[in-house]
Design an enzyme around this catalytic site. Structure first.
Site, PDB file in Angstrom:
ATOM      1  N   ASP A 234      40.844  34.506  45.146  1.00  0.00           N
ATOM      2  CA  ASP A 234      41.140  33.304  45.790  1.00  0.00           C
ATOM      3  C   ASP A 234      41.252  33.047  47.441  1.00  0.00           C
ATOM      4  O   ASP A 234      41.413  33.995  47.971  1.00  0.00           O
ATOM      5  CB  ASP A 234      42.082  32.576  44.803  1.00  0.00           C
ATOM      6  CG  ASP A 234      41.847  32.297  43.569  1.00  0.00           C
ATOM      7  OD1 ASP A 234      40.668  32.499  43.055  1.00  0.00           O
ATOM      8  OD2 ASP A 234      42.792  32.613  42.716  1.00  0.00           O
TER       9      ASP A 234
ATOM     10  N   TYR B  29      46.128  46.201  41.588  1.00  0.00           N
ATOM     11  CA  TYR B  29      46.851  45.160  42.793  1.00  0.00           C
ATOM     12  C   TYR B  29      48.290  45.637  43.170  1.00  0.00           C
ATOM     13  O   TYR B  29      48.856  46.373  42.621  1.00  0.00           O
ATOM     14  CB  TYR B  29      47.122  43.777  41.864  1.00  0.00           C
ATOM     15  CG  TYR B  29      45.634  42.893  41.631  1.00  0.00           C
ATOM     16  CD1 TYR B  29      45.460  42.014  42.705  1.00  0.00           C
ATOM     17  CD2 TYR B  29      44.740  43.226  40.588  1.00  0.00           C
ATOM     18  CE1 TYR B  29      44.297  41.221  42.295  1.00  0.00           C
ATOM     19  CE2 TYR B  29      43.821  42.390  40.523  1.00  0.00           C
ATOM     20  CZ  TYR B  29      43.301  41.558  41.383  1.00  0.00           C
ATOM     21  OH  TYR B  29      42.282  40.706  41.194  1.00  0.00           O
TER      22      TYR B  29
END
Length: 505
Positions: free
Chosen positions: A118, A174
């Protein structure tokens, strides 16, 4: 017989629903959904330039990339918007990896991405797959020369023709970075701090909670004694009384409401401010701005106190016991669980709410950047839903700082709804995707090299330090994003987060 005017089921259906229109609209929706770009632009090259270019073979490849997302509106192509893929595609054209004939539409090159990050989110490693012209040995260098410093191509790997990086990805790593002061308990005079004491006492959980917070037991008392009292002592009695009345209450709440970063990071607490803005628009108040209030002695004192609290937080150094407590909480995420409370618009009964977490680990050795100590958390999972990682970090961080029982994590997998705030997006970055099954097949049957970021580790780590970590640390130093986030949580006067107490959900 039915009454006059009654209609059969078929007639009713035909008059109530225009099926042809509905089907046409659905087909149009599907057409748009399949396409990454609704309206491809005209080819930037002339017909003569296209015809003059010699035809060269294209090969299906996996392009391993890294980027700092600051200033970009996400990864995926979106018209003329500034996105990572837009700059990559233009660099491919400049380097000759995409022909002039195909420069008008990425679909001609079968472009796909492994993970769609994003706005503002970074990636040390990501993969896109497409067809490129890779005859020249220095094609990677040429592409990088056409890219800004915050986007890098690590390598280009030949694949089989059916390869799609999104479909072939098995799991993703992540990383989340946060200051260690995030694990400090709420100030005893904050709304949440008072509720913790009150409700824990009611349920007879005072000793149990105190034991979990033993290593930070006197932190706020010492800060108030050494840092805050001298500021208050300089004030006249009237100003001091006004400051004490505002401290840890209205002033903190107002500060949180007007903080733009927190509006994005906590929907529940930001709703009142957003509602006020919408009301102003409805009333037609577009041009008249409220007159800026002049700051007085109370404002200056509150500013100094806020700076003192931030300074004390930055000087905090986390204990091994708190890191261990955090790790014990993270361990509760491992395995397949129902994460419907960790995303939006998902119910407990939705099968897609179940996700598998392979590992979630906090580095036991914090790093110090400037005057702030940072913790690194790394999660390895098959796939993640919207906001899932930020909410996972948010839950365990709040539980550790409040001395909450770890059973609350298990309860969050149940059908009850739980308000879990998502941590600031500032600290999140995609470490790398993993292609275990494809790599095995590539070696055994396809005769191709595997897709492995380890061969670029040295360059990748240097890039993370120079382009990603420096941006994260710099923004926090300037905006105090994490301090503002927890101030908002601690002063949010509602029962949303009282599940942190012994009263539970």
């Amino acid at each position: 017989k039915g009454k006059k005017g009654d209609r059969g089921r078929g007639e009713w259906s035909r008059t109530k629903v225009d099926k042809r229109k509905r089907n046409d609209e659905y087909r149009e929706y599907k057409r748009r959904k399949i396409s990454d770009i609704d309206n491809p632009k005209a080819n930037p090259f002339s017909k003569e330039e296209i015809e003059a270019e010699s035809r060269r073979p294209k090969r299906k490849v996996a392009v391993m990339i890294g980027y700092a997302g600051t200033g970009y509106k996400g990864m995926q192509l979106n018209g003329d918007e500034e996105t990572i893929e837009r700059d990559l595609f233009q660099a491919f054209i400049k380097a000759g990896a995409i022909s002039k004939a195909n420069a008008d539409d990425p679909r001609k090159s079968s472009l796909a991405r492994c993970a769609r990050t994003d706005k503002g989110v970074h990636a040390a490693g990501n993969v896109i797959s497409l067809k490129l012209i890779i005859e020249e040995d220095d094609i990677v260098d040429k592409i990088n020369e056409a890219l800004p410093a915050q986007i890098r191509v690590w390598g280009i790997q030949r694949t089989n023709n059916s390869y799609n990086c999104y479909q072939y990805c098995d799991s993703r790593w992540y990383e989340y970075l946060m200051p260690s002061y995030c694990l400090l308990p709420p100030h005893p005079q904050s709304f949440l701090g008072k509720k913790l004491v009150e409700i824990n006492k009611e349920y007879g959980a005072e000793e149990e909670t105190s034991a979990r917070l033993a290593d930070v037991k006197n932190f706020w008392e010492e800060v108030d004694e050494k840092e805050i009292k001298p500021i208050l002592a300089r004030l006249d009695p009237e100003t001091r009384a006004a400051v004490l009345e505002s401290l840890h209450s209205e002033q903190a709440a107002a500060e949180a409401e007007t903080d733009e970063t927190n509006k994005a990071d906590n929907e529940e607490a930001a709703e009142p401010a957003a509602a006020q803005q919408e009301t102003a628009k409805e009333d037609g108040d577009y041009t008249v701005q409220p007159k800026r209030r002049e700051l007085g002695p109370v404002d200056f004192a509150l500013r100094d106190i806020k700076a003192a609290y931030i300074g004390a937080k930055r000087a905090y150094r986390v204990s091994p016991e708190r890191i261990q407590r955090l790790q014990e909480a993270l361990n509760k995420y491992e395995g397949t669980n129902n994460f419907h409370n960790y995303t939006v618009q998902k119910s407990h009964g939705d099968p897609s709410s179940k996700r598998h977490i392979r590992s979630f680990v906090v580095n036991p050795k914090p790093i110090i950047i400037g005057d702030t100590e940072w913790l690194s958390l790394k999660v390895h999972g098959q796939s993640f839903m919207m906001h899932q990682i930020r909410k996972m970090v948010g839950l365990v961080t709040l539980m550790v700082r409040c001395g909450t029982s770890l059973d609350r994590i298990t309860e969050s997998y149940g059908p009850k709804k739980m308000a879990i705030p998502k941590m600031p997006g500032l600290g999140l970055l995609l470490e790398r995707p993993v292609f275990e099954n494809y790599n095995k097949r590539a070696k055994e049957t396809l005769g191709r090299e595997d897709i492995d970021f380890d061969k670029y580790n040295e360059k990748l780590e240097a890039f993370k330090q120079e382009q990603i970590y420096s941006r994260i640390f710099g923004v926090e130093e300037k905006e105090n994003s994490f301090h503002s986030f927890f101030t908002q949580i601690d002063q949010f006067r509602s029962n949303h987060f009282l599940w942190l107490t012994a009263g539970g959900m």
